[in-house]
Design a protein around this motif. Sequence first.
Motif, PDB file in Angstrom:
ATOM      1  N   THR A 135      58.849   7.724  62.203  1.00 18.53           N
ATOM      2  CA  THR A 135      59.367   6.527  61.936  1.00 18.53           C
ATOM      3  C   THR A 135      60.686   6.098  62.839  1.00 18.53           C
ATOM      4  O   THR A 135      61.353   5.242  62.725  1.00 18.53           O
ATOM      5  N   SER A 136      61.184   7.187  63.533  1.00 18.75           N
ATOM      6  CA  SER A 136      62.463   7.077  64.293  1.00 18.75           C
ATOM      7  C   SER A 136      62.595   8.079  65.694  1.00 18.75           C
ATOM      8  O   SER A 136      61.630   8.905  65.373  1.00 18.75           O
TER       9      SER A 136
ATOM     10  N   GLY B 164      71.819   8.008  70.982  1.00 18.05           N
ATOM     11  CA  GLY B 164      71.780   7.109  69.936  1.00 18.05           C
ATOM     12  C   GLY B 164      70.211   7.422  69.070  1.00 18.05           C
ATOM     13  O   GLY B 164      69.453   8.222  69.560  1.00 18.05           O
ATOM     14  N   SER B 165      70.096   6.334  68.296  1.00 14.64           N
ATOM     15  CA  SER B 165      68.825   6.641  67.337  1.00 14.64           C
ATOM     16  C   SER B 165      68.490   5.267  67.189  1.00 14.64           C
ATOM     17  O   SER B 165      69.118   4.279  66.748  1.00 14.64           O
ATOM     18  N   VAL B 166      66.949   5.160  66.882  1.00 13.90           N
ATOM     19  CA  VAL B 166      66.341   3.731  66.847  1.00 13.90           C
ATOM     20  C   VAL B 166      65.096   3.861  66.193  1.00 13.90           C
ATOM     21  O   VAL B 166      64.388   4.992  66.113  1.00 13.90           O
ATOM     22  N   THR B 167      64.906   2.924  65.344  1.00 13.78           N
ATOM     23  CA  THR B 167      63.613   2.720  64.589  1.00 13.78           C
ATOM     24  C   THR B 167      62.480   2.706  65.331  1.00 13.78           C
ATOM     25  O   THR B 167      62.509   2.054  66.284  1.00 13.78           O
ATOM     26  N   LYS B 168      61.460   3.424  65.146  1.00 11.46           N
ATOM     27  CA  LYS B 168      60.115   3.421  66.124  1.00 11.46           C
ATOM     28  C   LYS B 168      59.497   1.937  65.941  1.00 11.46           C
ATOM     29  O   LYS B 168      59.398   1.316  64.956  1.00 11.46           O
TER      30      LYS B 168
ATOM     31  N   GLU C   2      63.610  12.791  70.493  1.00 16.61           N
ATOM     32  CA  GLU C   2      63.050  13.696  69.399  1.00 16.61           C
ATOM     33  C   GLU C   2      62.632  12.724  68.285  1.00 16.61           C
ATOM     34  O   GLU C   2      63.197  11.645  68.182  1.00 16.61           O
ATOM     35  N   ALA C   3      61.306  12.838  68.057  1.00 14.91           N
ATOM     36  CA  ALA C   3      60.703  12.212  66.962  1.00 14.91           C
ATOM     37  C   ALA C   3      60.858  12.670  65.670  1.00 14.91           C
ATOM     38  O   ALA C   3      61.017  14.033  65.550  1.00 14.91           O
ATOM     39  N   ARG C   4      61.372  11.834  64.728  1.00 17.02           N
ATOM     40  CA  ARG C   4      61.460  12.297  63.167  1.00 17.02           C
ATOM     41  C   ARG C   4      60.703  11.342  62.345  1.00 17.02           C
ATOM     42  O   ARG C   4      60.339  10.185  62.476  1.00 17.02           O
TER      43      ARG C   4
ATOM     44  N   HIS D 135      61.452  11.370  56.254  1.00 19.01           N
ATOM     45  CA  HIS D 135      62.497  12.319  55.568  1.00 19.01           C
ATOM     46  C   HIS D 135      63.446  12.811  56.587  1.00 19.01           C
ATOM     47  O   HIS D 135      64.316  13.595  56.208  1.00 19.01           O
ATOM     48  N   GLY D 136      63.112  12.564  57.854  1.00 17.39           N
ATOM     49  CA  GLY D 136      64.287  12.963  58.792  1.00 17.39           C
ATOM     50  C   GLY D 136      64.178  14.328  59.585  1.00 17.39           C
ATOM     51  O   GLY D 136      64.733  14.923  60.101  1.00 17.39           O
ATOM     52  N   VAL D 137      62.775  14.812  59.117  1.00 19.99           N
ATOM     53  CA  VAL D 137      62.344  16.055  59.743  1.00 19.99           C
ATOM     54  C   VAL D 137      61.786  15.909  61.237  1.00 19.99           C
ATOM     55  O   VAL D 137      60.994  15.020  61.474  1.00 19.99           O
ATOM     56  N   SER D 138      62.298  16.647  61.943  1.00 18.65           N
ATOM     57  CA  SER D 138      61.922  16.705  63.467  1.00 18.65           C
ATOM     58  C   SER D 138      60.349  17.268  63.550  1.00 18.65           C
ATOM     59  O   SER D 138      59.916  18.260  63.016  1.00 18.65           O
ATOM     60  N   LEU D 139      59.623  16.215  64.166  1.00 16.35           N
ATOM     61  CA  LEU D 139      58.152  16.332  64.565  1.00 16.35           C
ATOM     62  C   LEU D 139      58.009  16.960  66.011  1.00 16.35           C
ATOM     63  O   LEU D 139      56.801  17.551  66.347  1.00 16.35           O
TER      64      LEU D 139
END
Length: 592
Positions: free
Chosen positions: A450-451, A469-473, A492-494, A497-501
Amino acid sequence: MAATLSSSLLLAVVRLCVATDSVYNDDLASYVTRPDLRPPKIEVHTHDPSAIAPGYWFVAPYSHLEPEPYTKKFIPCQVGPHIYDNTGELVWSGACKFKNRNAFDFRPIDGGSEPRLSLILGDVLEIGAGMKGMYVILNSSYQTVQALPAPAGSSMIDMHEFEVLEGGQRALVIAQKAQLLDTNPIAGTVGAMWVLNNGFLEVDMMTGGTVFEWWALDYVDLGETYTVPPRGPGTFESPWDFFHLNSIDKNRDGDYLISARNANTVYKISGSTKEVLWRLGGRTSTFQLEGFNFSKQHDARFRPSGNTSGTSISLLNNAAHDDELESTSAVLLFSLDESTMPFTARLEQKWSRLDGKVSRTRSNAQFLDNGNVFANWADRGYINEFTADGRCVLEARWLSGRFNNYRAFKAHFAGYPSEPPVLSAHAYGTTLETMTTVFHVSWNGATDVTSWNFFGSLAGSPADVRPVGSVTKSGFETMHMAAGLFRMSYAEARDAHGVSLGRSPITSTTISPAVLDLLGKISLSATPGAPPSAVTSPLTESRYSTSSDAVGTSRVMYDVLSTPYAIAVLSMIVLACFLRKFLKWRSLRLRS
């Protein structure tokens, strides 16, 4: 002021030029991170978004049904199994995995312990030998876990059906073989005649062995066909296709339902005796059809029935026979009453193709959990989604007329690719103050992202990496821009729930020496700690077209365009572009 105005006007003209050029090559998607993928774009029209069922689309675009010769030429990956979302955005492409081979009947299945995917992989012609088709099972990481060849006795893989039964232990497949008959009962003559004998098998997925086998010529008369027999005996390579079996289903009683396109008939086959229990439609129908007719049908299925005295059946009526009363292809749901003679079949519901056309071949229909009907009309991958009461809430098709699709399915699926995300980073700017790093990231088949979080190093050292930075997928490929020249980075994909994938490998940023030489304002030593190896090959025009989301901001473009020399060079490019448009237009006029 004059430079600002001229560069702004030139930027607008360049964008217009590229936009008009996209008319000739805008039916395939392209990505900075995956230039090898060129999936067909889908045009989606939503008529009632609130009524559309959730889920992904499972499709397999192809251009030619016939096996194509193997080639060593580079061909972008665009044919084979694909997953799209409800907006038409690509989720996963298996085109490269299967080397652009045709695939059919691609769908999610019940794999027992985990969700899986099934597909039929088509044949490929190679010099000296054929690369035979296979029945393939993929796990949720898109890895092949099973691959079964064509069943024994079948001359080739059949594209029509690969239905894995509940639990994934058995599957239904269609077989075919050319058979030489001694007489031609249709023509009333004596002499040899080659006929394509269609059959179906239930196979054990663990051993590949046959559990049940049925062949049409053992139970069906040639006189049931609606196709004209050949004048001569035919050949082994081109036998007479009198039956054309295109779907199989099995009910809880162990009996089978098959659709024979060239007989305009649906047959119920006993799972114990193999006898034909009844015929629906065609020349010798066991039922009287009330309120409907069908021809050249596909995808006949048992449906849950509220009728205790009979059965419910669905099929896709192609309505493609010359004598067909219907003028539009449609999904039909009808009930069968076998309690009294004569048996009757009554139409319960009908979902007609929204554009009013006829699908002469292929097509299927899926009844979704929320009551919607997902109808695939095959030509150009045309899809309609209907509510139970017949309202069309969504329609979609390939933008390209070069591709078709045999079947389409819609379902939930969670994909966890074994390959890591792919990151691409490029730097733009004319001074240290205006330098911008543009990131593109994608992860083929990852459904839970999701981000994206981005990390980079200004000094070009892994020890100096910090959050950028961080951005929504956003779609298959996500872009992010950060001020400064980050010579090294990763993404990094999250999940929600903010969990790293997962994360991409560390990537060096691509800087264009052509831009640096043109402007002469930045040298490699301007940024402390930057090694010469941080500079890679120049940017290419095709990967950085201003018609794509893959470009930087207008500010970056302005920096590049704001020198007189750059304006002069780009003016020549624009003139060449419009000259090419004129020549294409003139060529089209001459052809017409």
